[in-house]
Design an enzyme around this catalytic site. Structure first.
Site, short mmCIF file in Angstrom:
data_model
loop_
_atom_site.label_atom_id
_atom_site.label_comp_id
_atom_site.label_asym_id
_atom_site.label_seq_id
_atom_site.Cartn_x
_atom_site.Cartn_y
_atom_site.Cartn_z
N SER A 286 0.81 -1.23 0.00
CA SER A 286 0.00 0.00 0.00
C SER A 286 0.84 1.27 0.00
O SER A 286 0.39 2.32 -0.49
CB SER A 286 -0.95 0.01 1.20
OG SER A 286 -0.22 -0.10 2.41
N ASP B 220 -0.22 6.86 10.92
CA ASP B 220 -0.45 5.57 11.57
C ASP B 220 0.83 4.80 11.81
O ASP B 220 0.81 3.66 12.25
CB ASP B 220 -1.43 4.72 10.74
CG ASP B 220 -0.88 4.30 9.39
OD1 ASP B 220 0.24 4.72 9.03
OD2 ASP B 220 -1.58 3.55 8.67
N HIS C 65 1.89 4.31 6.91
CA HIS C 65 1.59 4.95 5.63
C HIS C 65 2.02 6.41 5.66
O HIS C 65 1.53 7.17 6.50
CB HIS C 65 0.11 4.83 5.31
CG HIS C 65 -0.35 3.42 5.18
ND1 HIS C 65 -0.92 2.73 6.24
CD2 HIS C 65 -0.31 2.56 4.13
CE1 HIS C 65 -1.22 1.50 5.84
NE2 HIS C 65 -0.85 1.36 4.58
#
Length: 252
Positions: A54, A230, A233
């Site tokens: 991601s 977080d 990310h």
């Protein structure tokens, strides 16, 4: 209308990013020092492929086969690095792709490697992978998962070298910041995953992008959440810093 507070926040973010980038400029080049990185690995006509999870995906739009498409490059470090390359080398006919997929671990890269890597025949292949290999298994035997990660990564790179012997490899250091989802449970296991990735870079003589080292310096300028809310990310500032680190490593 943009408020003065928003403008001040933007300016403070930019100043912190620039300062961290300045610190990185010397350290990253040394960390990337290897026969492969004696000069820029980006040459005219190069096909460049970003791969990973991601962090690389960064919300990219799927199903766009063309190179250099803004939506297909996502909104993270891969897009920012690609944009800089395309601005700096407008006549070089570079073709840049992002094939990161959110949630991927090494074995999931391997499962789609023919279509999302070999078929593209990249001249430069950049891989950032590892955070999910620990994040998805925090309640499992992390020593066993480390062994799986190392074996899977080695197998993937061996396969890649056999299929694409002339491709220049760029391995990026998995990283986390101590905030958000990242707590003491991640350590010291995560450091061992980082070490395994570095071992792969040394074994396969690749360019190495020292992202954890970079963020360890960046948090001296601004708190961890500034760079990655977080802990995993990156924010806009974090993505910009990553792009700078990547460009420094491949251009050293």
């Amino acid at each position: 209308m943009t408020s003065s507070l928003d403008r001040r926040h933007f300016l403070s973010t930019g100043i912190a990013s620039a300062a961290a980038a300045g610190m990185l400029a010397s350290g990253s080049a040394k960390a990337a020092d290897s026969p492969a990185s004696a000069e820029s690995i980006i040459t005219p006509g190069s096909t460049i492929l970003f791969q990973g999870d991601s962090i690389t995906d960064a919300g990219r739009k799927r199903g766009i086969p063309e190179a250099n498409d803004q939506a297909a490059l996502g909104g993270g470090y891969a897009f920012l690095a690609a944009a800089e390359l395309l601005v700096d080398h407008p006549k070089a006919e570079l073709k840049i792709y992002n094939r990161g997929i959110s949630g991927n671990k090494v074995n999931q890269l391997a499962a789609r490697w023919q279509e999302d890597c070999f078929d593209l025949k990249p001249d430069v292949l950049s891989i950032l992978i590892g955070v999910n290999d620990i994040w998805h298994h925090l309640n499992d035997d992390l020593e066993k998962m480390l062994e799986v990660y190392g074996n899977d990564y080695q197998e993937l790179l061996t396969r890649t070298k056999a299929e694409l012997p002339e491709t220049k490899l760029v391995l990026c250091e998995p990283f986390v910041l101590r905030c958000g989802a990242v707590n003491d449970k991640w350590f010291p296991a995560f450091d061992n995953f980082r070490a395994a990735a570095k071992q792969m870079a040394e074994e396969f003589d690749t360019i190495w992008v020292p992202y954890q080292t970079m963020f360890d310096e960046a948090v001296k300028l601004a708190p961890p959440a500034h760079w990655a809310g977080d802990g995993v990310h990156p924010s806009a500032a974090g993505a910009a810093l990553m792009a700078h680190g990547w460009m420094t490593a491949v251009s050293a």
